[in-house]
Write an enzyme that holds these catalytic residues in place. Structure first.
Site, PDB file in Angstrom:
ATOM      1  N   PHE A   1      30.409  30.798  32.093  1.00  0.00           N
ATOM      2  CA  PHE A   1      29.936  30.745  33.377  1.00  0.00           C
ATOM      3  C   PHE A   1      28.120  30.837  33.377  1.00  0.00           C
ATOM      4  O   PHE A   1      27.680  29.988  34.299  1.00  0.00           O
ATOM      5  CB  PHE A   1      30.307  32.049  34.260  1.00  0.00           C
ATOM      6  CG  PHE A   1      31.704  32.015  34.643  1.00  0.00           C
ATOM      7  CD1 PHE A   1      32.084  31.234  35.503  1.00  0.00           C
ATOM      8  CD2 PHE A   1      32.642  32.750  33.757  1.00  0.00           C
ATOM      9  CE1 PHE A   1      33.577  31.303  35.750  1.00  0.00           C
ATOM     10  CE2 PHE A   1      33.712  32.665  33.891  1.00  0.00           C
ATOM     11  CZ  PHE A   1      34.253  32.076  35.006  1.00  0.00           C
TER      12      PHE A   1
ATOM     13  N   TRP B   1      28.029  28.107  36.303  1.00  0.00           N
ATOM     14  CA  TRP B   1      27.036  28.624  37.422  1.00  0.00           C
ATOM     15  C   TRP B   1      25.709  28.187  36.892  1.00  0.00           C
ATOM     16  O   TRP B   1      24.894  27.867  37.810  1.00  0.00           O
ATOM     17  CB  TRP B   1      27.073  30.279  37.535  1.00  0.00           C
ATOM     18  CG  TRP B   1      28.350  30.683  38.167  1.00  0.00           C
ATOM     19  CD1 TRP B   1      29.080  29.642  39.112  1.00  0.00           C
ATOM     20  CD2 TRP B   1      29.195  31.735  38.134  1.00  0.00           C
ATOM     21  NE1 TRP B   1      30.123  30.679  39.740  1.00  0.00           N
ATOM     22  CE2 TRP B   1      30.252  31.677  39.008  1.00  0.00           C
ATOM     23  CE3 TRP B   1      28.815  32.782  37.308  1.00  0.00           C
ATOM     24  CZ2 TRP B   1      31.112  32.650  38.827  1.00  0.00           C
ATOM     25  CZ3 TRP B   1      29.828  33.970  37.280  1.00  0.00           C
ATOM     26  CH2 TRP B   1      30.913  33.865  38.256  1.00  0.00           C
TER      27      TRP B   1
ATOM     28  N   HIS C   1      39.637  41.615  35.985  1.00  0.00           N
ATOM     29  CA  HIS C   1      39.422  40.516  37.123  1.00  0.00           C
ATOM     30  C   HIS C   1      40.698  39.724  37.455  1.00  0.00           C
ATOM     31  O   HIS C   1      40.454  38.748  38.072  1.00  0.00           O
ATOM     32  CB  HIS C   1      38.210  39.699  36.815  1.00  0.00           C
ATOM     33  CG  HIS C   1      36.951  40.221  36.851  1.00  0.00           C
ATOM     34  ND1 HIS C   1      35.621  40.060  35.969  1.00  0.00           N
ATOM     35  CD2 HIS C   1      36.533  41.523  37.027  1.00  0.00           C
ATOM     36  CE1 HIS C   1      34.714  40.849  36.022  1.00  0.00           C
ATOM     37  NE2 HIS C   1      35.191  41.978  36.497  1.00  0.00           N
TER      38      HIS C   1
ATOM     39  N   CYS D   1      54.100  41.999  43.094  1.00  0.00           N
ATOM     40  CA  CYS D   1      54.819  42.230  44.576  1.00  0.00           C
ATOM     41  C   CYS D   1      53.869  43.331  44.910  1.00  0.00           C
ATOM     42  O   CYS D   1      53.741  44.315  44.465  1.00  0.00           O
ATOM     43  CB  CYS D   1      56.201  42.722  44.059  1.00  0.00           C
ATOM     44  SG  CYS D   1      56.993  43.415  45.504  1.00  0.00           S
TER      45      CYS D   1
ATOM     46  N   CYS E   1      56.626  46.581  45.444  1.00  0.00           N
ATOM     47  CA  CYS E   1      57.187  47.511  44.337  1.00  0.00           C
ATOM     48  C   CYS E   1      56.047  47.786  43.244  1.00  0.00           C
ATOM     49  O   CYS E   1      56.045  48.168  42.147  1.00  0.00           O
ATOM     50  CB  CYS E   1      58.346  47.329  43.914  1.00  0.00           C
ATOM     51  SG  CYS E   1      58.829  45.744  43.201  1.00  0.00           S
TER      52      CYS E   1
ATOM     53  N   CYS F   1      59.858  38.972  45.557  1.00  0.00           N
ATOM     54  CA  CYS F   1      60.243  39.574  44.298  1.00  0.00           C
ATOM     55  C   CYS F   1      61.827  39.519  44.361  1.00  0.00           C
ATOM     56  O   CYS F   1      62.362  39.732  45.333  1.00  0.00           O
ATOM     57  CB  CYS F   1      59.679  40.931  44.637  1.00  0.00           C
ATOM     58  SG  CYS F   1      59.907  42.344  43.263  1.00  0.00           S
TER      59      CYS F   1
ATOM     60  N   CYS G   1      64.251  43.533  45.911  1.00  0.00           N
ATOM     61  CA  CYS G   1      63.068  44.203  46.735  1.00  0.00           C
ATOM     62  C   CYS G   1      62.577  43.310  47.774  1.00  0.00           C
ATOM     63  O   CYS G   1      62.315  43.415  49.012  1.00  0.00           O
ATOM     64  CB  CYS G   1      62.032  44.397  45.711  1.00  0.00           C
ATOM     65  SG  CYS G   1      60.479  44.863  46.290  1.00  0.00           S
TER      66      CYS G   1
ATOM     67  N   SER H   1      27.780  38.735  28.603  1.00  0.00           N
ATOM     68  CA  SER H   1      26.484  39.240  28.785  1.00  0.00           C
ATOM     69  C   SER H   1      26.302  40.267  29.623  1.00  0.00           C
ATOM     70  O   SER H   1      25.292  40.992  29.838  1.00  0.00           O
ATOM     71  CB  SER H   1      25.738  38.227  29.835  1.00  0.00           C
ATOM     72  OG  SER H   1      26.354  37.955  31.217  1.00  0.00           O
TER      73      SER H   1
ATOM     74  N   ASN I   1      26.794  38.132  20.968  1.00  0.00           N
ATOM     75  CA  ASN I   1      26.676  37.131  22.056  1.00  0.00           C
ATOM     76  C   ASN I   1      25.444  36.350  21.527  1.00  0.00           C
ATOM     77  O   ASN I   1      24.615  36.761  21.015  1.00  0.00           O
ATOM     78  CB  ASN I   1      26.517  38.001  23.290  1.00  0.00           C
ATOM     79  CG  ASN I   1      26.752  37.169  24.529  1.00  0.00           C
ATOM     80  OD1 ASN I   1      27.687  36.561  24.633  1.00  0.00           O
ATOM     81  ND2 ASN I   1      25.525  36.781  25.360  1.00  0.00           N
TER      82      ASN I   1
END
EC number: 2.3.1.-
Length: 355
Positions: A64, A71, A133, A141, A144, A166, A177, A216, A240
């Site tokens: 990114f 970006w 993320h 679900c 549950c 589910c 479920c 980063s 890095n």
């Protein structure tokens, strides 16, 4: 592709510093630093790795904020380049090295900011992985909390309904479920998943060595987790090509391609990087394999605490939540510094998307 992932996020002005120049350590210095890294890994008892988009660029998925990141190119008004899709991307040497380090007991936990699913598809055990993320291949679900690992991307982002229900039954003979399934991909202002963040925080606080690969460290709170290791007296290694937000806290900084660093590390440790034989899901870690014979890692004159003028381990650090006005605003919501650990693992079901 990360391009499609980035395009699916809500508009957000402050994406951090993009396009910073890359730094490459000279060959002899790189070798010396990786030697020091191998010594630290071998001598530590609780090693935690933190991974970012930089470990997947070798698979054709752009990062990114790199020189040609999604970006970075967006800021320049250019279209980013990509060479693959999430489904066809293959785990890199770094992904597979992490699998082997876990198998022999040298890696205790893995924290990832990546959504590409390559850690899971590489065969890394999910009970030792926090995907802060989300994962493009996972849906959950809403009722549950059972998770489904698919063999294709689930098709939505932002914790939205995927259109499937589910199929898990609580007991034999009971009806399914039928809760609504949702993707696990966070948008900018979404809170991190409680379970994953709690496990990542606990692992970082218990670690005596945190190693960051290809990130980063600009996104909070994910990027601040390695500092928890430092506050408890542990060591921090940053790998890095670009400068990172926490360089001044590192005991060792390595500027090189992540795959090259990990390949050299495995060689120093006497370990082979396994070949990838196709995607498969491992929910729980297997019993560890025997460790290789102790490598020849005699102390050298220069310790890692002096490389690059980094501060010694155990030095006082500012709290994770302390920032000045010059830093980018938080794209991820801040959480308490000590979330409740030892949450029970989520129930998970792995299956293909129904045709």
């Amino acid at each position: 592709m990360s391009v499609n992932y980035a395009a699916g996020l809500s508009p957000y002005a402050d994406k951090g510093k993009c396009g910073l120049p890359e730094i490459f350590d000279p060959p002899e210095e790189l070798e010396r630093k990786v030697w020091e890294l191998a010594r630290l890994v071998w001598q530590s008892s609780h090693v935690v790795f933190h991974t970012g988009a930089g470990i997947s660029t070798a698979s054709g998925i752009p990062d990114f904020r790199g020189p040609h990141g999604v970006w970075t190119m967006e800021e320049r008004g250019l279209a980013p380049k990509f060479d693959t899709t999430f489904e066809s991307a293959r785990p890199t040497q770094t992904h597979m090295a992490l699998v082997q380090l876990e198998r022999v007991g040298l890696l205790r936990f893995l924290v990832s900011q990546n959504v590409d699913g390559l850690h899971v598809r590489s065969g890394f055990p999910r009970d030792k992985l926090a995907e802060l993320h989300g994962n493009m291949f996972v849906e959950e679900c809403a009722k549950c909390k059972t998770q489904y690992v698919r063999d294709t991307v689930v098709g939505t982002m932002g914790l939205k309904a995927t259109g499937r229900l589910c199929t898990v039954a609580k007991a034999r003979g009971l009806r399914a479920c039928r809760g609504e399934l949702r993707d696990t991909i966070l948008d900018w202002e979404d809170s991190l998943p409680d379970r994953d963040l709690a496990l990542a925080d606990e692992a970082s606080r218990n670690a005596d060595l945190s190693i960051t690969l290809g990130t980063s460290l600009q996104i909070r709170p994910s990027g601040n987790l390695p500092l928890a290791t430092k506050r408890r007296g542990g060591r921090l290694v940053i790998v890095n090509l670009q400068p990172t937000k926490h360089d001044r806290h590192a005991d060792l900084r390595i500027h090189g391609y992540v795959d090259e660093v990990m390949t050299r590390l495995m060689k120093h440790l006497g370990l082979e990087i396994p070949a990838w034989d196709g995607p498969h899901v491992l929910e729980r870690a297997l019993p560890p394999l025997p460790r290789p014979p102790t490598p020849k890692l005699e102390p050298k004159e220069e310790s890692p605490t002096r490389i690059n003028g980094s501060i010694p381990a155990g030095s006082c650090l500012e709290p994770c939540a302390q920032h000045n006005g010059s830093e980018p605003a938080s794209p991820k919501r801040e959480r308490p510094t000590s979330p409740a650990p030892n949450r029970p693992p989520k129930r998970v079901k792995a299956e293909a998307v129904p045709s």
